[in-house]
Design a protein around this motif. Structure first.
Motif, short mmCIF file in Angstrom:
data_model
loop_
_atom_site.label_atom_id
_atom_site.label_comp_id
_atom_site.label_asym_id
_atom_site.label_seq_id
_atom_site.Cartn_x
_atom_site.Cartn_y
_atom_site.Cartn_z
N PHE A 42 0.86 -1.19 0.00
CA PHE A 42 0.00 0.00 0.00
C PHE A 42 0.90 1.24 0.00
N ASP A 43 0.75 2.10 -0.99
CA ASP A 43 1.43 3.40 -0.97
C ASP A 43 0.45 4.42 -0.40
N ILE A 44 0.75 4.91 0.80
CA ILE A 44 -0.21 5.77 1.49
C ILE A 44 0.39 7.17 1.64
N ASP A 45 -0.31 8.15 1.07
CA ASP A 45 0.14 9.55 1.13
C ASP A 45 -0.49 10.23 2.33
N PHE A 46 0.34 10.97 3.07
CA PHE A 46 -0.13 11.78 4.18
C PHE A 46 0.27 13.23 3.93
N CYS A 47 -0.44 14.13 4.58
CA CYS A 47 -0.04 15.54 4.59
C CYS A 47 1.40 15.62 5.05
N GLN A 48 2.26 16.30 4.29
CA GLN A 48 3.69 16.28 4.60
C GLN A 48 4.01 16.92 5.95
N ASP A 49 3.18 17.87 6.39
CA ASP A 49 3.44 18.52 7.67
C ASP A 49 3.16 17.61 8.86
N ARG A 50 2.32 16.58 8.65
CA ARG A 50 1.87 15.78 9.80
C ARG A 50 2.15 14.28 9.63
N ARG A 51 2.92 13.93 8.63
CA ARG A 51 3.27 12.52 8.40
C ARG A 51 3.95 11.91 9.63
N ASP A 52 4.83 12.68 10.28
CA ASP A 52 5.56 12.15 11.43
C ASP A 52 4.64 11.79 12.59
N GLU A 53 3.48 12.45 12.68
CA GLU A 53 2.53 12.12 13.76
C GLU A 53 2.02 10.69 13.60
N VAL A 54 1.81 10.27 12.35
CA VAL A 54 1.32 8.91 12.10
C VAL A 54 2.41 7.90 12.43
#
Length: 809
Positions: free
Chosen positions: A73-85
């Motif tokens: 699975f290639d999952i895109d997150f908001c770049q500002d909050r990726r580290d939270e995930v």
């Protein structure tokens, strides 16, 4: 059944868990891309957001019991909050169970030459020039040996220079070796036990997460499954735009927009794609304009076709879509499969469907056929050809037609694209296009906020705003925010985007303004800010950009009064730190204003030049604005217009005008001087290379700040247009050849004397004066028709207090 049989339920449930967490925290998540978008289970678990049944996405492209490979699975997150995930995953599964994946940077042709050249202490310029002779193609890297064989200039340099020969010989020996260790940009592995029990680990000093010492290939063989946590800037843009829109449409949801919006497709059909995800390049703009996309499926096809190989099918797709060519199928059974793409094989899934419907393959077997075609392994291909032809003939298809269909699929599969990847990315493209077409102010504010450090990109957005009629309000300490914001249907320019102004200083300024109201004077500003947070350079940048115009419109006075502003700020900050503010504030005179020196206002050119220093481009106007009528009469092109002509029509030469922004001189290996000269015109900034003869003839004219007329020649390399400077002329002299009069608008007689001082007799230009009176009445006075009028004189008259406007006559 397939998921359970292949023992992947845990993979799906872990993915669904952290995606559910991200969505619950308001972290933007992409619609899901890659072959995983073909899974209905993934859609049901909200791992992906596109219905695979509606868009005919195939599960077997993702998981195939006949092809044992790891799911992905290639999952895109908001770049500002990726580290939270990622933090959530660490906390949930244990820090010792989660790691990044190591990658190894190899010495490829250019890199090995740069490293060897540096060790041999060769001049940087020489090494750089040699490296640029080596073709750069990340998709299909050229070896150093191939580069030497294919580039006569490299051979020539090698044969005449022993040091170059040594560099290339050593480079050939070192090429392909690992140069350094790094970490995979997105890959994360999660183990069912501490990872140190499964794989060796490595600590990247730049990351808080450990990394596996096995690369991606061997991590899978060690039994670990990876998840891709990608940071996508576009998701952040969509989220920011959505939050701005919700200020006046509270229930707006970018994930619930209609997929058939007419305004969106009209905009795309015009090629208006600045800021639209994946559609910004000149080639994409041209393709979407040709296609006249009017349905979401067209965008899916465009994303799939716009890449080396399939790109050749774009004209055919467009011609068939627009009815210029008939839609043809090699066999009637192909129509249901290829109807969506007008008979053009566009997706890998179509190859699988063709094998299933025409040759009796299962979709799992058809996936193996697709892979065999892509790899071009002869034995596999021969076996598959035999199976395909046998199955097709059994179903009543003529053998010659079956051969043609197989060959067409095989040719396509060499470069074909996965619809399960194309559809989600097309959806993000559509979302950004919808936002731009229907909410342009919020979209531009969000886009500019995400490119705050890139003045070239900010200027592109500013020009786009002008083109589509969106106002961009200049920076102001009383209205601007940390990010670009929206007010009264206009974009408020961000204070943090100014040069030498940090986000921390602006956060402090906005906090003070929000707590105590707008600043009423420079003294009020100085008393309320903390002198430790806002330094001299930041203050000067704010002045040059016009951020204090609301408090004092004469920027020259404020700029020369920066010391006084800082002195008052330092004094009040010191008093506040020892508690004197509360005890003696009233006594010391809180209404005191900053004493400013008396100065003449900056002339338009000086004002714009200072603004350029602070903003990175001309914001409130451009030094060439007053020349535009004359430039049109001289047949001068704009940079943006010529750039488009060079990319789409093959234009190779032009006459341009610009204000010089920089000149950097260099010396070639042969000892000749050359220079890189930067220019700005009202449509953008560009750079030319100026070789020795032109440089020697024009050096006096090529000074930063000068306005000049230039002749250039252009070479196109992909999306890049490279300019060579061929001739330079002083713009003022060229413009003087064109006679143009002036119309000056005033409200009363007070500026008449100043206007008279700036107008000189002896020319051939007419000048009129319009006195605007009460109730819309106007009095027109013809001053004469023998004045000398230049753009500089026009600018000087504009700057006179009491002059409303000056227009070309």
């Amino acid at each position: 059944d397939v998921i359970i049989k292949m023992k992947y339920p845990g993979y799906f449930l872990i993915g669904a868990d952290f995606i559910k967490y991200a969505k619950s925290q308001g972290i933007p998540v992409g619609p899901g891309r890659g072959s995983g978008a073909g899974s209905l289970v993934a859609y049901s678990l909200t791992i992906t957001d596109l219905d695979p049944l509606r868009f005919n996405l195939l599960f077997e492209r993702f998981l195939n019991p006949d092809r044992v490979s790891m799911p992905d699975f290639d999952i895109d997150f908001c770049q500002d909050r990726r580290d939270e995930v990622i933090d959530y995953v660490q906390h949930k599964y244990g820090k010792d169970h989660v790691a990044q994946i190591i990658t190894f940077g190899k010495l490829q042709a250019r890199a090995v030459c740069r490293d060897v050249g540096r060790v041999l202490q060769m001049p940087y310029g020489q090494v750089d020039r040699l490296c640029k002779l080596i073709p750069m193609n990340p998709a299909n890297p050229v070896s150093l040996a191939q580069a030497i064989d294919g580039e006569p200039r490299l051979k020539e340099e090698r044969d005449k220079d022993a040091t170059v020969r040594t560099m290339l010989e050593i480079g050939l020996k070192l090429e392909g070796l690992y140069r350094h260790a790094s970490t995979h940009a997105a890959g994360i592995v999660i183990g069912d036990r501490p990872l140190e029990e499964l794989v060796p680990l490595y600590r990247d000093p730049r990351s808080s997460l450990p990394a596996t010492q096995f690369n991606m290939k061997y991590v899978e063989k060690a039994g670990l499954v990876k998840f891709d946590f990608l940071g996508l800037k576009t998701l952040t843009i969509i989220d920011k735009a959505q939050r701005l829109i919700r200020q006046h449409i509270p229930d707006f949801d970018a994930n619930k927009i209609p997929l058939d919006d007419k305004a969106t497709f009209h905009m795309l059909g015009q090629g208006d794609t600045v800021g639209v995800f994946q559609l910004e390049s000149a080639g994409m703009r041209d393709a979407v304009r040709q296609m006249r996309a009017d349905r979401f499926e067209d965008l899916i096809a465009l994303v799939a076709l716009y890449r080396p190989g399939p790109m050749a099918n774009i004209p055919l797709y467009c011609a068939r879509k627009l009815g210029r060519e008939p839609i043809e199928y090699m066999h009637p059974a192909l129509e249901p499969i290829l109807k969506e793409t007008f008979g053009v094989i566009t997706y890998q899934e179509q190859v699988q469907q063709i094998a299933k419907d025409l040759a009796g393959y299962t979709l799992a077997q058809a996936d193996l056929l697709r892979r065999a075609m892509g790899k071009k392994i002869k034995k596999e291909m021969d076996d598959q050809r035999e199976n395909f032809l046998k199955g097709a003939i059994e179903r009543g298809i003529d053998s010659a037609i079956a051969v043609n269909i197989f060959d067409a699929c095989a040719k396509f599969a060499e470069y074909g694209f996965n619809k399960s990847h194309s559809a989600p990315y097309a959806y993000i493209s559509y979302q950004t296009a919808y936002l731009k077409a229907n909410h342009p102010v919020e979209f531009l504010a969000a886009s500019m906020s995400l490119d705050m450090g890139n003045t070239d990109k900010l200027q592109v957005f500013r020009q786009e705003a002008q083109r589509i009629g969106v106002r961009i309000m200049p920076p102001s300490v009383n209205t601007s925010e940390v990010d670009f914001a929206v007010k009264e249907n206009a974009v408020l320019y961000s204070l943090s985007a100014l040069k030498n102004v940090g986000a921390g200083a602006i956060e402090h300024l906005v906090e003070k303004r929000n707590a105590q109201g707008p600043f009423v004077s420079l003294g009020d500003f100085a008393r309320r800010i903390n002198a430790h947070v806002l330094n001299r350079r930041a203050l000067e940048s704010l002045v040059k950009a016009g951020a204090f115009d609301d408090l004092q419109p004469n920027r020259a006075r404020v700029f020369d009064g920066v010391d006084a502003i800082l002195a008052m700020a330092n004094r009040t900050t010191a008093e506040a730190e020892v508690g004197q503010d509360d005890l003696f504030g009233q006594v010391s005179g809180r209404k005191e204003d900053v004493p400013l020196p008396v100065r003449e206002a900056w002339l338009p050119m000086e004002r714009l030049s200072n603004e350029f220093e602070a903003v990175g481009f001309y914001l409130s106007g451009h030094p060439l604005d007053d020349y535009m009528v004359r430039l049109q009469r001289l047949g001068v092109d704009t940079w943006t217009s010529f750039h488009d002509k060079a990319l789409t029509k093959g234009a190779t030469a032009a006459k341009l005008a610009g204000t010089i922004t920089h000149r950097q001189e260099r010396r070639s290996k042969s000892g000749n001087k050359f220079a890189f000269v930067g220019f700005s015109d009202p449509t953008g900034q560009f750079e030319t290379i100026c070789f020795s003869d032109t440089l020697a003839a024009s050096r006096d004219l090529l000074e930063p700040g000068k306005a000049v007329l230039i002749r250039v020649e252009a070479d196109v390399d992909g999306e890049e247009v490279r300019l060579r400077l061929q001739g330079v002329e002083e713009l003022e002299r060229a413009a003087a050849q064109i006679t143009a009069g002036l119309t000056i608008f005033v409200r009363d007689a007070s500026p008449i004397d100043s206007i008279a001082q700036r107008l000189a007799n002896g020319g051939k230009a007419p000048v009129k004066l319009i006195l605007q009176m009460d109730k819309g009445r106007e009095v027109e006075v013809v001053l004469g028709n023998k004045f000398t009028v230049t753009p500089q004189i026009k600018g000087a008259i504009k700057a006179i207090s009491g002059v409303i406007d000056v227009q070309d006559l």
